[in-house]
Write an enzyme that holds these catalytic residues in place. Sequence first.
Site, PDB file in Angstrom:
ATOM      1  N   CYS A  62       0.819  -1.208   0.000  1.00 57.26           N
ATOM      2  CA  CYS A  62       0.000   0.000   0.000  1.00 57.26           C
ATOM      3  C   CYS A  62       0.857   1.265   0.000  1.00 57.26           C
ATOM      4  CB  CYS A  62      -0.939   0.013   1.209  1.00 57.26           C
ATOM      5  SG  CYS A  62      -0.095  -0.121   2.794  1.00 57.26           S
ATOM      6  N   GLU A 119       7.590   0.671  10.661  1.00 57.74           N
ATOM      7  CA  GLU A 119       6.572  -0.393  10.661  1.00 57.74           C
ATOM      8  C   GLU A 119       7.210  -1.703  10.223  1.00 57.74           C
ATOM      9  OE1 GLU A 119       5.121  -1.920   7.878  1.00 57.74           O
ATOM     10  OE2 GLU A 119       6.054  -0.785   6.266  1.00 57.74           O
ATOM     11  N   GLN A 126       5.724  -4.522   9.035  1.00 51.82           N
ATOM     12  CA  GLN A 126       5.067  -5.362   8.035  1.00 51.82           C
ATOM     13  C   GLN A 126       5.865  -5.493   6.744  1.00 51.82           C
ATOM     14  OE1 GLN A 126       0.899  -3.893   7.805  1.00 51.82           O
ATOM     15  NE2 GLN A 126       0.432  -6.032   8.200  1.00 51.82           N
ATOM     16  N   GLY A 130      -6.672 -10.745   6.903  1.00 51.15           N
ATOM     17  CA  GLY A 130      -5.265 -10.879   6.535  1.00 51.15           C
ATOM     18  C   GLY A 130      -4.355 -10.271   7.584  1.00 51.15           C
TER      19      GLY A 130
END
Length: 418
Positions: A50, A114, A116, A187
């Site tokens: 994203c 972050e 992720q 998810g």
Amino acid sequence: MSVLAIGLSHRTAPVALLERVSVSGEALVKLLYDVQQDPCVAEAFVVSTCNRVEVYVAVDRFHAAVTAVTGLLSLHSGVPVDELTPHLYVHYEEQAVEHLFSMVCGLESMVVGEGQILGQTRHALKLAQKHGTVGATLNELVQQALRVGKRAHTETGIDKAGASLVSAGLALAGEPAGRRALVIGAGSMSSLAAATLARAGVTDIVIANRTYERGARLAETVGGRAVEFSAVARELATADIVITCTGAGRHLIGADMVSPGTFLLDLALPHDIDPAVRAVPGVTLVDLETIRVSGIGSREGDAVRSVRKLVAQELAAYLESERAAKVTPTVVALRSKAAGVVESELGRLLMRVPDLDGKLRDEVTLTVQRVVDKLLHEPTVRVKRLATSPGGDHYAEALRELFDLDPKTPEAVREVEL
């Protein structure tokens, strides 16, 4: 082979454009395949999240590869080249490696630090490995980047430098405790959202997912409840907070589905929520563009500086290793040629003196080999050491020219591979 990175991110492009360029599923596999099949490209690896869409390729021609990859990004996204190009960044060789290391550490994320991105990069590598689009160059590079990212998250405070995207979004919602939340999707991002809500004191959490069983498992971990995906419209009517992050690729929530007073956090790319909901009185919609503009989580502190230092150290070590590796075939070719000369001359000697005593023959052989080894030892040690400095490949080139060496000979290649 040299590494080239071409991409766009939240730093260079509006989220609306990222949404158009973003690829996933079969579209991502098709892009991987088409890039790798281009004559200018030997290997390909794509990270699409994203925050960014980045294509890494191993190439031997810079300009032709830039043109090819840019054209394929345009073709697959439907965004004209002249509209896409102003938002692209191009990194080559050392800069490409540094960018990848920084990206995996979370330094290039919308929310700095972050974690992720580490898993997303690992998943992207596995996908490229599965479809055979990476070889030794990119596979080793990305594996090293993942190790650097893991070090950054375990040895520094980068995880605390910025909130997650979920936390950053919820920071704009006010106090969530005591409110009712609906999470759409199950998810990794949705799981993070549910866990963040639970930690914030939200006790009424509803999970809606296309696969009910997966949603039920997530609901159980946060003390919530799961509903069928078909119940989303009903649950929206009573939810105070709605967080959505699916791979639907289309709007799941429209203006006619939301109620006044609802806070919606859309973390999907492409968007799950129609931006038209902002026109509904009392409704707040926060999406990736909202978070980017707010600047939440983009602070530069001691942890970020520590990671930048770590990246610089790891980059220097990687480049030194790469330079040393590049000279190895030349060194092997030199020793291989010397061994061939020794074998040839000893053969001549035995033809001229066929009755040479076996013990004496062995001693002569060892003596000649020792002489050659001692003569070659200092030059080969020096060329390996010099190769680790900038421009060090010139020394290997000089060796190849002086001794008429071909580092691609079967013997050299075989020894390097071993």
